[in-house]
Scaffold this active site. Structure first.
Site, PDB file in Angstrom:
ATOM      1  N   TYR A 186       8.127  -4.021  51.539  1.00  0.00           N
ATOM      2  CA  TYR A 186       7.649  -4.480  50.237  1.00  0.00           C
ATOM      3  C   TYR A 186       8.599  -4.042  49.121  1.00  0.00           C
ATOM      4  O   TYR A 186       8.523  -4.565  48.010  1.00  0.00           O
ATOM      5  CB  TYR A 186       6.253  -3.923  49.923  1.00  0.00           C
ATOM      6  CG  TYR A 186       5.140  -4.385  50.815  1.00  0.00           C
ATOM      7  CD1 TYR A 186       5.333  -5.358  51.803  1.00  0.00           C
ATOM      8  CD2 TYR A 186       3.865  -3.843  50.688  1.00  0.00           C
ATOM      9  CE1 TYR A 186       4.290  -5.758  52.624  1.00  0.00           C
ATOM     10  CE2 TYR A 186       2.821  -4.246  51.502  1.00  0.00           C
ATOM     11  CZ  TYR A 186       3.039  -5.195  52.470  1.00  0.00           C
ATOM     12  OH  TYR A 186       2.000  -5.587  53.283  1.00  0.00           O
ATOM     13  N   HIS A 223       4.813  -2.684  61.524  1.00  0.00           N
ATOM     14  CA  HIS A 223       4.491  -3.840  60.686  1.00  0.00           C
ATOM     15  C   HIS A 223       4.233  -5.108  61.507  1.00  0.00           C
ATOM     16  O   HIS A 223       3.282  -5.844  61.241  1.00  0.00           O
ATOM     17  CB  HIS A 223       5.611  -4.071  59.667  1.00  0.00           C
ATOM     18  CG  HIS A 223       5.151  -4.743  58.423  1.00  0.00           C
ATOM     19  ND1 HIS A 223       5.792  -4.597  57.211  1.00  0.00           N
ATOM     20  CD2 HIS A 223       4.115  -5.573  58.178  1.00  0.00           C
ATOM     21  CE1 HIS A 223       5.157  -5.299  56.288  1.00  0.00           C
ATOM     22  NE2 HIS A 223       4.147  -5.909  56.852  1.00  0.00           N
TER      23      HIS A 223
END
Length: 276
Positions: free
Chosen positions: A48, A106
Site C-alpha cells: 500500500y 498478502h
C-alpha cells in the site's frame, strides 16, 4: 462492539479500519481521526506504500500504542525465507514501532510456490518477537491445509474479498472448523454498484439505517470482521454505528441471495492471480 478471540489466544475488535490509498498528509489526518472516533485496528500493507502514514498517525495520536492493533502484509516478491525478515524489519521502520500485531501473506501466488517458505519465516519472526500473530490473505482452504501439513501452524485469520455480491459461503465451514477468523476486504464492494442495490435500499429504509450500515451489520451477524475504509468523519462514525440493531434471519437470507458466481470485483481468483 464485541471482540473475536484468535486461535492463538489474542483478541481483536469486531471492526477494523482499512487504510488502502490513505497516503501523505491527508492519509495521516484520516487515520488519526479514525483513532479518535474509536477504531483500534488499522489495516495496512507493504504494497500500500502507506505504512509511514499509518505510523505517523499512531505517533501523533493520543491512543496508546498497546491499544492499537496493526495489520500489515508481506508482498509476493519477498516470499523467499531470507527476504521475509528484511521485509518485516522494513515495515517496522516505516511504521515506527517495535512489533506488528498481525502479519499476513498478502496473496498465495501459487505459481511461485513460495508461500510455505514465507510461512515458516513468519513463524520464526513471531518467535523472535517481531510480530504477535500470523495469518494470510486470499488463501483457499487447500493452501491453508498445505501450511498446516508443513508446519502444524494455522493462520489466525484469512482476509478475503467478501461482500453481498460475493458472499464466500463455501469458505465458512472450513474456517469455522479450524477456528480461523474470516476478515473481509472490500466489505461494501467499493465501486461495484452495491450501494444502489434495490433490496439493500429497501432494508436500509426498513431498519432506518444506511445501505453501508446494513452491509456491515450483515458481515457482523455472519461472524465476519469487516475492515471498511472511510476518509470523512461522518462516514467513519457511520461505519461504527452498527451495534444497535439486528437484521432478521429472513432479511439476512435476502442479502445472501444477492451473491453471484462471478461476483469478484476484479476477477482476482487466488488460484491464478499473482501479486508481487
Amino acid at each position: 462492539m464485541y471482540t473475536y478471540t484468535f486461535n492463538d489466544g489474542h483478541i481483536i475488535p469486531q471492526v477494523g479500519f482499512g487504510t488502502y490509498k490513505l497516503n501523505g498528509v491527508e492519509g495521516v489526518h484520516a487515520i488519526q481521526n479514525a483513532l479518535k472516533v474509536g477504531y483500534r485496528v488499522l489495516d495496512t500493507a507493504y504494497n500500500y506504500e502507506n505504512e509511514g502514514a499509518v505510523g505517523k498517525a499512531i505517533a501523533q495520536s493520543k491512543v496508546a500504542r498497546e491499544d492499537i492493533t496493526i495489520i500489515s502484509k508481506l508482498p509476493g516478491r519477498y516470499q523467499a525465507y531470507d527476504d521475509v525478515f528484511q521485509t518485516i524489519e522494513e515495515s517496522l521502520y516505516r511504521l515506527g514501532v517495535d512489533y506488528i500485531d498481525i502479519y499476513l501473506i498478502h496473496w498465495p501466488n501459487p505459481k511461485q510456490g513460495l508461500y510455505v517458505e514465507a510461512w515458516k519465516a513468519m513463524i520464526a519472526a513471531k518467535k523472535a518477537g517481531l510480530i504477535r500473530s500470523i495469518g494470510v490473505c486470499n488463501f483457499l482452504p487447500e493452501y491453508i491445509e498445505t501450511l498446516k501439513q508443513a508446519t502444524g501452524v494455522l493462520p489466525v485469520l484469512n482476509q478475503i474479498e467478501l461482500h453481498p455480491y460475493f458472499n464466500q459461503e463455501a469458505m465458512f465451514s472450513y474456517h469455522e472448523e479450524n477456528q480461523i477468523l474470516i476478515q473481509a476486504w472490500s466489505p461494501i464492494g467499493r465501486d461495484n454498484g452495491l450501494l444502489k442495490e434495490p433490496i439493500l435500499q429497501e432494508l436500509a429504509h426498513k431498519y432506518t439505517k444506511s445501505v453501508v450500515q446494513i452491509i456491515l451489520r450483515w458481515h457482523i451477524q455472519r461472524g465476519i470482521m469487516p475492515i471498511p475504509k472511510a476518509t470523512s468523519h461522518a462516514r467513519q462514525l457511520e461505519n461504527l454505528q452498527i451495534f444497535d440493531f439486528n437484521i432478521s434471519d429472513a432479511d439476512m437470507t435476502l442479502i445472501n441471495q444477492l451473491s453471484k458466481i462471478d461476483g469478484r470485483r476484479k476477477g482476482q481468483d487466488p488460484s491464478i492471480y499473482e501479486e508481487f
